[in-house]
Design a protein around this motif. Structure first.
Motif, PDB file in Angstrom:
ATOM      1  N   TYR A   1       0.834  -1.209   0.000  1.00 18.94           N
ATOM      2  CA  TYR A   1       0.000   0.000   0.000  1.00 18.94           C
ATOM      3  C   TYR A   1       0.865   1.254   0.000  1.00 18.94           C
ATOM      4  O   TYR A   1       0.642   2.182  -0.782  1.00 18.94           O
ATOM      5  CB  TYR A   1      -0.923  -0.005   1.214  1.00 18.94           C
ATOM      6  N   TYR A   2       1.873   1.286   0.863  1.00 24.10           N
ATOM      7  CA  TYR A   2       2.745   2.460   0.907  1.00 24.10           C
ATOM      8  C   TYR A   2       3.544   2.606  -0.385  1.00 24.10           C
ATOM      9  O   TYR A   2       3.857   3.718  -0.806  1.00 24.10           O
ATOM     10  CB  TYR A   2       3.690   2.375   2.103  1.00 24.10           C
ATOM     11  N   ARG A   3       3.858   1.478  -1.019  1.00 24.23           N
ATOM     12  CA  ARG A   3       4.660   1.537  -2.235  1.00 24.23           C
ATOM     13  C   ARG A   3       3.867   2.085  -3.427  1.00 24.23           C
ATOM     14  O   ARG A   3       4.402   2.827  -4.249  1.00 24.23           O
ATOM     15  CB  ARG A   3       5.197   0.130  -2.566  1.00 24.23           C
ATOM     16  N   ILE A   4       2.604   1.718  -3.532  1.00 20.69           N
ATOM     17  CA  ILE A   4       1.802   2.177  -4.674  1.00 20.69           C
ATOM     18  C   ILE A   4       1.157   3.531  -4.421  1.00 20.69           C
ATOM     19  O   ILE A   4       0.686   4.185  -5.353  1.00 20.69           O
ATOM     20  CB  ILE A   4       0.703   1.155  -5.047  1.00 20.69           C
ATOM     21  N   ASN A   5       1.166   3.976  -3.150  1.00 19.68           N
ATOM     22  CA  ASN A   5       0.463   5.202  -2.771  1.00 19.68           C
ATOM     23  C   ASN A   5       1.417   6.389  -2.680  1.00 19.68           C
ATOM     24  O   ASN A   5       1.185   7.316  -1.910  1.00 19.68           O
ATOM     25  CB  ASN A   5      -0.255   5.001  -1.428  1.00 19.68           C
ATOM     26  N   THR A   6       2.463   6.380  -3.497  1.00 22.07           N
ATOM     27  CA  THR A   6       3.424   7.484  -3.468  1.00 22.07           C
ATOM     28  C   THR A   6       2.736   8.810  -3.776  1.00 22.07           C
ATOM     29  O   THR A   6       2.971   9.825  -3.125  1.00 22.07           O
ATOM     30  CB  THR A   6       4.549   7.240  -4.488  1.00 22.07           C
ATOM     31  N   PHE A   7       1.872   8.805  -4.797  1.00 18.25           N
ATOM     32  CA  PHE A   7       1.207  10.038  -5.209  1.00 18.25           C
ATOM     33  C   PHE A   7      -0.273   9.734  -5.447  1.00 18.25           C
ATOM     34  O   PHE A   7      -0.669   9.366  -6.549  1.00 18.25           O
ATOM     35  CB  PHE A   7       1.850  10.597  -6.482  1.00 18.25           C
ATOM     36  N   PRO A   8      -1.113   9.868  -4.419  1.00 13.28           N
ATOM     37  CA  PRO A   8      -2.548   9.597  -4.599  1.00 13.28           C
ATOM     38  C   PRO A   8      -3.249  10.743  -5.317  1.00 13.28           C
ATOM     39  O   PRO A   8      -2.931  11.918  -5.101  1.00 13.28           O
ATOM     40  CB  PRO A   8      -3.064   9.442  -3.159  1.00 13.28           C
ATOM     41  N   ILE A   9      -4.188  10.399  -6.181  1.00 10.67           N
ATOM     42  CA  ILE A   9      -5.014  11.391  -6.877  1.00 10.67           C
ATOM     43  C   ILE A   9      -6.480  11.032  -6.658  1.00 10.67           C
ATOM     44  O   ILE A   9      -6.954  10.023  -7.182  1.00 10.67           O
ATOM     45  CB  ILE A   9      -4.708  11.438  -8.383  1.00 10.67           C
ATOM     46  N   PRO A  10      -7.216  11.817  -5.881  1.00  9.66           N
ATOM     47  CA  PRO A  10      -8.654  11.558  -5.713  1.00  9.66           C
ATOM     48  C   PRO A  10      -9.405  11.887  -7.002  1.00  9.66           C
ATOM     49  O   PRO A  10      -9.189  12.936  -7.610  1.00  9.66           O
ATOM     50  CB  PRO A  10      -9.066  12.500  -4.578  1.00  9.66           C
ATOM     51  N   MET A  11     -10.301  10.984  -7.396  1.00 10.49           N
ATOM     52  CA  MET A  11     -11.120  11.185  -8.591  1.00 10.49           C
ATOM     53  C   MET A  11     -12.486  11.712  -8.164  1.00 10.49           C
ATOM     54  O   MET A  11     -13.209  11.029  -7.430  1.00 10.49           O
ATOM     55  CB  MET A  11     -11.280   9.866  -9.340  1.00 10.49           C
ATOM     56  N   PRO A  12     -12.872  12.915  -8.583  1.00 14.23           N
ATOM     57  CA  PRO A  12     -14.149  13.465  -8.126  1.00 14.23           C
ATOM     58  C   PRO A  12     -15.330  12.737  -8.750  1.00 14.23           C
ATOM     59  O   PRO A  12     -15.345  12.477  -9.957  1.00 14.23           O
ATOM     60  CB  PRO A  12     -14.097  14.918  -8.602  1.00 14.23           C
ATOM     61  N   PRO A  13     -16.343  12.387  -7.951  1.00 17.02           N
ATOM     62  CA  PRO A  13     -17.560  11.813  -8.525  1.00 17.02           C
ATOM     63  C   PRO A  13     -18.321  12.877  -9.305  1.00 17.02           C
ATOM     64  O   PRO A  13     -18.148  14.078  -9.069  1.00 17.02           O
ATOM     65  CB  PRO A  13     -18.346  11.349  -7.294  1.00 17.02           C
ATOM     66  N   LEU A  14     -19.165  12.439 -10.221  1.00 18.51           N
ATOM     67  CA  LEU A  14     -19.886  13.378 -11.075  1.00 18.51           C
ATOM     68  C   LEU A  14     -20.799  14.293 -10.265  1.00 18.51           C
ATOM     69  O   LEU A  14     -20.991  15.457 -10.617  1.00 18.51           O
ATOM     70  CB  LEU A  14     -20.688  12.608 -12.133  1.00 18.51           C
ATOM     71  N   ARG A  15     -21.348  13.803  -9.165  1.00 22.04           N
ATOM     72  CA  ARG A  15     -22.251  14.641  -8.364  1.00 22.04           C
ATOM     73  C   ARG A  15     -21.526  15.832  -7.743  1.00 22.04           C
ATOM     74  O   ARG A  15     -22.161  16.798  -7.314  1.00 22.04           O
ATOM     75  CB  ARG A  15     -22.907  13.803  -7.267  1.00 22.04           C
ATOM     76  N   ASP A  16     -20.182  15.780  -7.687  1.00 24.58           N
ATOM     77  CA  ASP A  16     -19.409  16.901  -7.154  1.00 24.58           C
ATOM     78  C   ASP A  16     -18.940  17.851  -8.248  1.00 24.58           C
ATOM     79  O   ASP A  16     -18.230  18.821  -7.959  1.00 24.58           O
ATOM     80  CB  ASP A  16     -18.179  16.387  -6.390  1.00 24.58           C
ATOM     81  N   ARG A  17     -19.314  17.580  -9.482  1.00 21.25           N
ATOM     82  CA  ARG A  17     -18.924  18.466 -10.594  1.00 21.25           C
ATOM     83  C   ARG A  17     -20.067  18.576 -11.596  1.00 21.25           C
ATOM     84  O   ARG A  17     -19.873  18.494 -12.805  1.00 21.25           O
ATOM     85  CB  ARG A  17     -17.644  17.951 -11.263  1.00 21.25           C
ATOM     86  N   LEU A  18     -21.283  18.770 -11.070  1.00 20.03           N
ATOM     87  CA  LEU A  18     -22.460  18.823 -11.933  1.00 20.03           C
ATOM     88  C   LEU A  18     -22.438  20.024 -12.877  1.00 20.03           C
ATOM     89  O   LEU A  18     -23.130  20.002 -13.905  1.00 20.03           O
ATOM     90  CB  LEU A  18     -23.738  18.843 -11.082  1.00 20.03           C
ATOM     91  N   GLU A  19     -21.631  21.044 -12.563  1.00 20.73           N
ATOM     92  CA  GLU A  19     -21.532  22.168 -13.492  1.00 20.73           C
ATOM     93  C   GLU A  19     -20.866  21.773 -14.795  1.00 20.73           C
ATOM     94  O   GLU A  19     -20.928  22.508 -15.787  1.00 20.73           O
ATOM     95  CB  GLU A  19     -20.784  23.333 -12.860  1.00 20.73           C
ATOM     96  N   ASP A  20     -20.233  20.592 -14.815  1.00 20.64           N
ATOM     97  CA  ASP A  20     -19.619  20.088 -16.047  1.00 20.64           C
ATOM     98  C   ASP A  20     -20.594  19.305 -16.926  1.00 20.64           C
ATOM     99  O   ASP A  20     -20.207  18.847 -18.011  1.00 20.64           O
ATOM    100  CB  ASP A  20     -18.421  19.184 -15.717  1.00 20.64           C
ATOM    101  N   LEU A  21     -21.833  19.135 -16.472  1.00 20.64           N
ATOM    102  CA  LEU A  21     -22.795  18.342 -17.243  1.00 20.64           C
ATOM    103  C   LEU A  21     -22.988  18.840 -18.677  1.00 20.64           C
ATOM    104  O   LEU A  21     -23.012  18.026 -19.606  1.00 20.64           O
ATOM    105  CB  LEU A  21     -24.149  18.294 -16.524  1.00 20.64           C
TER     106      LEU A  21
END
Length: 438
Positions: free
Chosen positions: A292-312
């Motif tokens: 887990y620590y080895r693959i998690n060097t640089f985490p990137i959260p992916m926003p769900p669509l409900r948090d970016r509805l202005e992009d619809l």
């Protein structure tokens, strides 16, 4: 303090030798010099010299930091250091995401008198046809894209964290395309649903006779990704027995084909993705902590669509052009409003499915609320109150009309219709019963 003419001439001559777009900026945000690369990228038939940078790039009347953007010039004045940001610029070819690198220029007394700005298009944000592959303007989306721009040129392992359907593979490809490995292969591995033996063979390959059915030597996906990027999708599903071998690969670059005694070396960059809570899985003993620590060097959260509805509107227009490229389909205002009240548990993937089904149900060029799938009303956003006034829309009536239209146009059996609508046969029969009792 203004820059003297001699220094400005030297800077102008310096940037004229550079292929990338460069400008010299004054402390007052005005363009003092621009090279050919910048003029090609941002020129609009009028002179750039003397115009404010925020006017050229954003069509703003005030500096970026006063218009809700991050401003590298304001940040550099404060830090007195080089600053980097990701901006969405207006160009003669439409809006483009670009990396901006701003370097302060000091005079002999150590005072900042100007700035050198370098502009670089964000590779990976467009597909091979020149169409934008990553689409959005919402703050959550832009924060994600800024992280992509930061990590792509490095070799750090990336972990994409987010719900299913948020576009993790597209982002993984964008990281690859914006990296120094872009000319190498991008190999995606679906880690879900494979037994330990089969997964090891797929990942590392096997020798002839290594197990029953191994009638020939097989090249593994790690070897296929040599010189490029290996993308492990749903990394949380990797069997524990394979996790230790993957860890060894990441730490030493060495692995063995199944049935082989000699180690092999892999030159890969790893990008992983999951929708599962890896930290909780580590605590439960379902995922190795060291991996887990080895693959998690640089985490990137992916926003769900409900948090970016202005992009619809942007997403819908692009997806409709993809699913029905020759029809010129567009959503009506009521249809967009309906989508804006939906929770999208399946995120962008679900949006695409909804639009594709709606395009099949629409005979004209305008998609209306009645063209959407019958399940759309079952997952309204919990924080949004949807009007029940008949003058707004009657969801039950829309669902019944949609189902009647689908039945009229469908020529196959009920199982095929259920599959087309994206629902189970059981749900379809329940809906059909409401029609007969209506």
């Amino acid at each position: 303090m203004p820059i003297d003419d001699r220094l400005l001439s030297e800077l102008a001559a310096q940037i004229d030798q550079l292929p990338e777009p460069h400008i010299v900026l004054g402390r007052d945000y005005r363009v003092l010099a621009a090279n050919a690369g910048y003029r090609r990228r941002c020129g609009s038939g009028t002179s750039l010299i003397g115009r404010h940078c925020y006017d050229v790039s954003h069509r703003y009347h005030v500096p970026c930091d006063l218009a809700g953007e991050s401003c590298p010039l304001a940040a550099s004045l404060k830090s007195r250091q080089r600053e980097r940001v990701l901006h969405l610029h207006h160009t003669p070819h439409g809006e483009k995401y670009v990396n901006i690198e701003l370097t302060p220029v000091m005079d002999d007394r150590g005072e900042i008198v100007a700035f050198l700005e370098k502009m670089e298009r964000l590779r990976g944000a467009w597909d091979e046809t020149g169409r934008r592959a990553l689409i959005g303007r919402a703050p959550a989306f832009r924060r994600m894209l800024e992280l992509v721009a930061r990590v792509a040129p490095a070799e750090a392992s990336v972990l994409l964290l987010g719900e299913s359907g948020t576009g993790k593979e597209l982002v993984a490809q964008a990281v690859h395309e914006a990296s120094h490995r872009a000319d190498g292969p991008f190999v995606a591995v679906d880690c879900s649903g494979l037994t330990e033996t089969l997964f090891e063979s797929e990942l590392f390959g096997h020798e002839r006779g290594a197990f029953t059915g191994a009638i020939a030597r097989k090249t593994g996906l790690v070897e296929s990704a040599a010189g490029g990027t290996l993308f492990l999708d749903e990394v949380g599903d990797i069997p524990l027995g394979i996790q230790v071998k993957l860890l060894r690969l990441l730490e030493t670059g060495a692995y063995r084909r199944v049935g082989a005694s000699e180690p092999r070396h892999a030159d890969i960059r790893l990008i992983s993705a999951t929708h599962r809570p890896l930290e909780a899985m580590v605590q439960a003993g379902q995922f190795r902590q060291d991996l887990y620590y080895r693959i998690n060097t640089f985490p990137i959260p992916m926003p769900p669509l409900r948090d970016r509805l202005e992009d619809l509107p942007l997403l819908s227009a692009d997806l409709l052009a993809r699913v029905a490229p020759d029809r010129g389909l567009r959503l009506t205002a009521d249809a967009l409003d309906l989508l804006g009240h939906y929770a999208f548990p399946g995120n962008v993937r679900e949006l695409r499915n909804l639009l594709e089904r709606a395009s099949l149900m629409c005979d004209g060029t305008q998609i209306e609320p009645r063209h959407f799938a019958i399940e759309l009303g079952d997952a309204a956003r919990p924080d949004t109150e949807i009007s029940t006034d008949a003058s707004a829309f009657d969801m039950a009536r829309l669902q019944r009309d949609f189902l009647r239209r689908a039945l009229e146009q469908h020529k196959g059996n009920r199982r095929e219709l259920a599959s087309r609508l994206g629902i189970s046969e059981r749900t379809l029969y329940r809906r059909l019963r409401t029609l007969t009792t209506d």
